[in-house]
Motif scaffolding. Structure first.
Motif, PDB file in Angstrom:
ATOM      1  N   ALA A 241     -34.719   5.856   9.384  1.00 55.74           N
ATOM      2  CA  ALA A 241     -34.045   6.194   8.247  1.00 55.74           C
ATOM      3  C   ALA A 241     -35.062   6.607   7.152  1.00 55.74           C
ATOM      4  O   ALA A 241     -34.879   7.549   6.252  1.00 55.74           O
ATOM      5  N   TYR A 242     -36.097   5.979   7.062  1.00 55.63           N
ATOM      6  CA  TYR A 242     -37.086   6.069   5.908  1.00 55.63           C
ATOM      7  C   TYR A 242     -37.609   7.408   6.137  1.00 55.63           C
ATOM      8  O   TYR A 242     -37.926   8.212   5.130  1.00 55.63           O
ATOM      9  N   SER A 243     -37.889   7.912   7.176  1.00 58.85           N
ATOM     10  CA  SER A 243     -38.673   9.115   7.588  1.00 58.85           C
ATOM     11  C   SER A 243     -38.087  10.235   6.767  1.00 58.85           C
ATOM     12  O   SER A 243     -38.420  11.276   6.627  1.00 58.85           O
ATOM     13  N   ILE A 244     -36.612  10.265   6.741  1.00 59.08           N
ATOM     14  CA  ILE A 244     -35.987  11.403   6.140  1.00 59.08           C
ATOM     15  C   ILE A 244     -35.786  11.039   4.748  1.00 59.08           C
ATOM     16  O   ILE A 244     -35.792  12.048   3.990  1.00 59.08           O
ATOM     17  N   LEU A 245     -35.463   9.934   4.385  1.00 57.32           N
ATOM     18  CA  LEU A 245     -34.951   9.655   2.838  1.00 57.32           C
ATOM     19  C   LEU A 245     -36.385  10.037   1.935  1.00 57.32           C
ATOM     20  O   LEU A 245     -36.266  10.718   0.959  1.00 57.32           O
ATOM     21  N   VAL A 246     -37.424   9.396   2.302  1.00 55.12           N
ATOM     22  CA  VAL A 246     -38.549   9.517   1.638  1.00 55.12           C
ATOM     23  C   VAL A 246     -39.178  10.861   1.481  1.00 55.12           C
ATOM     24  O   VAL A 246     -39.813  11.255   0.543  1.00 55.12           O
ATOM     25  N   LEU A 247     -39.068  11.846   2.688  1.00 54.64           N
ATOM     26  CA  LEU A 247     -39.263  12.972   2.730  1.00 54.64           C
ATOM     27  C   LEU A 247     -38.771  13.821   1.736  1.00 54.64           C
ATOM     28  O   LEU A 247     -39.320  14.898   1.137  1.00 54.64           O
ATOM     29  N   LEU A 248     -37.307  13.415   1.279  1.00 56.24           N
ATOM     30  CA  LEU A 248     -36.796  14.254   0.324  1.00 56.24           C
ATOM     31  C   LEU A 248     -37.517  14.385  -1.025  1.00 56.24           C
ATOM     32  O   LEU A 248     -37.511  15.303  -1.867  1.00 56.24           O
ATOM     33  N   PHE A 249     -38.079  12.958  -1.319  1.00 59.46           N
ATOM     34  CA  PHE A 249     -38.817  13.174  -2.631  1.00 59.46           C
ATOM     35  C   PHE A 249     -40.075  13.903  -2.594  1.00 59.46           C
ATOM     36  O   PHE A 249     -40.553  14.547  -3.561  1.00 59.46           O
ATOM     37  N   ALA A 250     -40.645  13.663  -1.457  1.00 66.86           N
ATOM     38  CA  ALA A 250     -41.831  14.825  -1.399  1.00 66.86           C
ATOM     39  C   ALA A 250     -41.649  16.203  -1.271  1.00 66.86           C
ATOM     40  O   ALA A 250     -42.466  17.081  -1.726  1.00 66.86           O
ATOM     41  N   GLU A 251     -40.578  16.431  -0.643  1.00 68.86           N
ATOM     42  CA  GLU A 251     -40.276  17.910  -0.615  1.00 68.86           C
ATOM     43  C   GLU A 251     -39.726  18.528  -2.113  1.00 68.86           C
ATOM     44  O   GLU A 251     -39.714  19.717  -2.283  1.00 68.86           O
ATOM     45  N   MET A 252     -39.417  17.531  -2.893  1.00 67.37           N
ATOM     46  CA  MET A 252     -39.179  17.994  -4.270  1.00 67.37           C
ATOM     47  C   MET A 252     -40.302  18.329  -4.986  1.00 67.37           C
ATOM     48  O   MET A 252     -40.284  18.611  -6.429  1.00 67.37           O
ATOM     49  N   VAL A 253     -41.454  18.021  -4.768  1.00 66.09           N
ATOM     50  CA  VAL A 253     -42.696  18.294  -5.478  1.00 66.09           C
ATOM     51  C   VAL A 253     -43.566  19.105  -4.662  1.00 66.09           C
ATOM     52  O   VAL A 253     -44.178  18.693  -3.838  1.00 66.09           O
ATOM     53  N   GLY A 254     -43.820  20.376  -5.049  1.00 75.93           N
ATOM     54  CA  GLY A 254     -44.581  21.483  -4.809  1.00 75.93           C
ATOM     55  C   GLY A 254     -44.265  21.907  -3.128  1.00 75.93           C
ATOM     56  O   GLY A 254     -45.023  22.569  -2.708  1.00 75.93           O
ATOM     57  N   ALA A 255     -42.887  22.120  -3.044  1.00 76.86           N
ATOM     58  CA  ALA A 255     -42.468  22.461  -1.551  1.00 76.86           C
ATOM     59  C   ALA A 255     -42.034  23.803  -1.748  1.00 76.86           C
ATOM     60  O   ALA A 255     -41.201  24.160  -2.919  1.00 76.86           O
ATOM     61  N   LYS A 256     -41.959  24.647  -0.828  1.00 73.53           N
ATOM     62  CA  LYS A 256     -41.433  25.929  -0.701  1.00 73.53           C
ATOM     63  C   LYS A 256     -40.386  25.990   0.440  1.00 73.53           C
ATOM     64  O   LYS A 256     -39.408  26.958   0.575  1.00 73.53           O
ATOM     65  N   ALA A 257     -40.020  25.055   1.280  1.00 73.24           N
ATOM     66  CA  ALA A 257     -39.107  24.681   2.272  1.00 73.24           C
ATOM     67  C   ALA A 257     -39.058  23.544   2.515  1.00 73.24           C
ATOM     68  O   ALA A 257     -39.619  22.488   2.284  1.00 73.24           O
TER      69      ALA A 257
ATOM     70  N   ALA B 297     -24.160  21.177   0.872  1.00 77.93           N
ATOM     71  CA  ALA B 297     -24.232  21.470   2.361  1.00 77.93           C
ATOM     72  C   ALA B 297     -25.658  20.901   2.859  1.00 77.93           C
ATOM     73  O   ALA B 297     -25.844  20.343   4.009  1.00 77.93           O
ATOM     74  N   GLY B 298     -26.591  20.802   1.891  1.00 78.19           N
ATOM     75  CA  GLY B 298     -27.919  20.343   2.391  1.00 78.19           C
ATOM     76  C   GLY B 298     -27.718  18.736   2.554  1.00 78.19           C
ATOM     77  O   GLY B 298     -28.461  18.223   3.327  1.00 78.19           O
ATOM     78  N   ILE B 299     -27.099  18.190   1.636  1.00 77.24           N
ATOM     79  CA  ILE B 299     -26.776  16.437   1.715  1.00 77.24           C
ATOM     80  C   ILE B 299     -26.130  16.203   2.981  1.00 77.24           C
ATOM     81  O   ILE B 299     -26.317  15.262   3.764  1.00 77.24           O
ATOM     82  N   ILE B 300     -24.783  17.070   3.173  1.00 73.78           N
ATOM     83  CA  ILE B 300     -24.363  16.778   4.522  1.00 73.78           C
ATOM     84  C   ILE B 300     -25.333  17.034   5.696  1.00 73.78           C
ATOM     85  O   ILE B 300     -25.195  16.179   6.715  1.00 73.78           O
ATOM     86  N   THR B 301     -26.152  17.966   5.735  1.00 77.00           N
ATOM     87  CA  THR B 301     -27.063  18.288   6.724  1.00 77.00           C
ATOM     88  C   THR B 301     -27.892  16.976   7.022  1.00 77.00           C
ATOM     89  O   THR B 301     -28.182  16.498   7.972  1.00 77.00           O
ATOM     90  N   ILE B 302     -28.567  16.279   6.008  1.00 77.65           N
ATOM     91  CA  ILE B 302     -29.280  15.231   6.034  1.00 77.65           C
ATOM     92  C   ILE B 302     -28.448  13.925   6.411  1.00 77.65           C
ATOM     93  O   ILE B 302     -29.028  13.313   7.165  1.00 77.65           O
ATOM     94  N   SER B 303     -27.210  13.800   6.244  1.00 82.97           N
ATOM     95  CA  SER B 303     -26.449  12.773   6.632  1.00 82.97           C
ATOM     96  C   SER B 303     -26.266  12.857   7.952  1.00 82.97           C
ATOM     97  O   SER B 303     -26.407  11.787   8.620  1.00 82.97           O
ATOM     98  N   VAL B 304     -25.819  14.020   8.599  1.00 83.08           N
ATOM     99  CA  VAL B 304     -25.620  14.223  10.016  1.00 83.08           C
ATOM    100  C   VAL B 304     -26.943  13.950  10.653  1.00 83.08           C
ATOM    101  O   VAL B 304     -26.782  13.258  11.811  1.00 83.08           O
ATOM    102  N   LEU B 305     -27.930  14.558  10.266  1.00 83.40           N
ATOM    103  CA  LEU B 305     -29.425  14.371  10.920  1.00 83.40           C
ATOM    104  C   LEU B 305     -29.841  12.768  10.771  1.00 83.40           C
ATOM    105  O   LEU B 305     -30.398  12.643  12.035  1.00 83.40           O
ATOM    106  N   GLY B 306     -29.472  12.087   9.951  1.00 80.84           N
ATOM    107  CA  GLY B 306     -29.830  10.760   9.821  1.00 80.84           C
ATOM    108  C   GLY B 306     -28.922  10.022  11.045  1.00 80.84           C
ATOM    109  O   GLY B 306     -29.483   9.096  11.778  1.00 80.84           O
ATOM    110  N   VAL B 307     -27.786  10.391  11.036  1.00 80.22           N
ATOM    111  CA  VAL B 307     -26.804   9.677  12.026  1.00 80.22           C
ATOM    112  C   VAL B 307     -27.238   9.993  13.405  1.00 80.22           C
ATOM    113  O   VAL B 307     -27.481   9.095  14.341  1.00 80.22           O
TER     114      VAL B 307
END
Length: 292
Positions: free
Chosen positions: A227-243, A263-273
């Motif tokens: 679960a952490y691998s997906i959640l913390v990645l969101l913070f990292a991708e909000m800094v200097g990411a292009k994808a 739509a992006g939030i739903i994708t993250i939720s489904v991916l986590g499940v």
């Protein structure tokens, strides 16, 4: 002994031709076996309905409340509009691109955390001198938020892919490491004494007793790390990411494309499940190996 007399209407299985006797015997065996199967199927259906009721109520409220004006539909669009936006992103190819980028980073950091944290946790939990040496350092860093250290990762490693993978690795390592240490230290002492009394050496004792007994606790940490691998990645991708999904959510929010953001939030939720279900299946497989 008096012979048992058969009435004209009495027919036993041994009086029937071979094919008919086998058919009658199979029919008699199927009757009692069918009832447990029906009960099992009925129980699964009831559990599925019970487990999905809360989710269905949430989705129904998400669709109804914006349309009824209870919440502002500009900021919380109905579920159907978000699903349409999700489909448009999927068809256009934007969603697969961002999903692929996030999965690659998340899985890389998660896999490295498993490879590094589990052996280290086994070492700390099994050898007291190592635990005494590293415990103060672990206590210092375990209470430091990974998100708070993101600027440090960015300053040292830059804003490239290495930073994001290293950030996920750091965040995922702690639940796996601590669960592994706990799993080793909480093994039933009676099991250890019994194994030693049977002549098992340190290596065999660790292999046959300590490691199998610690598997359930280790997998608890692995699931948390997933679960952490997906959640913390969101913070990292909000800094200097292009994808990535984090970049997608931030970009759509800043450009006020609210349905695309959801739509992006739903994708993250489904991916986590789905990720959690995969880890549960793997845990069951290892638990079966442990009990055999």
């Amino acid at each position: 002994m008096a012979e048992q007399r058969l009435l004209p209407g009495d027919i036993h299985w041994y009086d029937l031709p071979e094919d008919e006797a086998e058919a009658e015997t199979e029919a008699e065996e199927d009757v009692p076996q069918e009832r447990p199967r029906r009960r099992l199927l009925g129980g699964r259906v009831r559990r599925a309905v019970t487990n999905s009721t809360a989710i269905l109520l949430l989705l129904a409220a998400w669709e109804a409340l914006p349309r009824l004006g209870v919440v502002d539909p500009v900021f919380v669009p109905p579920l159907s509009e978000n699903v349409v936006a999700w489909y448009d992103l999927l068809v256009s190819g934007q969603l697969p691109e961002h999903l692929e980028a996030s999965l690659a980073r998340s899985l890389a950091g998660f896999a490295l955390a498993i490879v590094l944290a589990i052996p280290l946790g086994l070492l700390i939990g099994w050898y007291k001198p190592v635990a005494d040496f590293l415990t103060p350092l672990l206590e210092l860093f375990r209470n430091t938020s990974a998100v708070a250290l993101l600027p440090v990762f960015t300053l040292i490693l830059g804003i490239g892919e290495t930073t994001k993978v290293a950030f996920v690795l750091y965040a995922c390592s702690w639940p796996i490491l601590l669960s592994t240490v706990s799993g080793v230290k909480t093994v039933e002492p009676l099991l250890i004494k019994s194994a030693r009394s049977m002549g098992l050496g340190p290596v065999r004792l660790f292999q046959k007793v300590i490691l199998p007994a610690a598997v359930p606790t280790i997998f608890t940490g692995v699931r948390l790390a997933g679960a952490y691998s997906i959640l913390v990645l969101l913070f990292a991708e909000m800094v200097g990411a292009k994808a990535g999904l984090g970049y997608l959510i931030l970009d759509t929010q800043s450009s006020f494309r609210i349905p695309d953001m959801y739509a992006g939030i739903i994708t993250i939720s489904v991916l986590g499940v789905l990720f959690n279900l995969l880890l549960v299946a793997v845990e069951r497989r290892f638990s079966t190996w442990r009990t055999t």
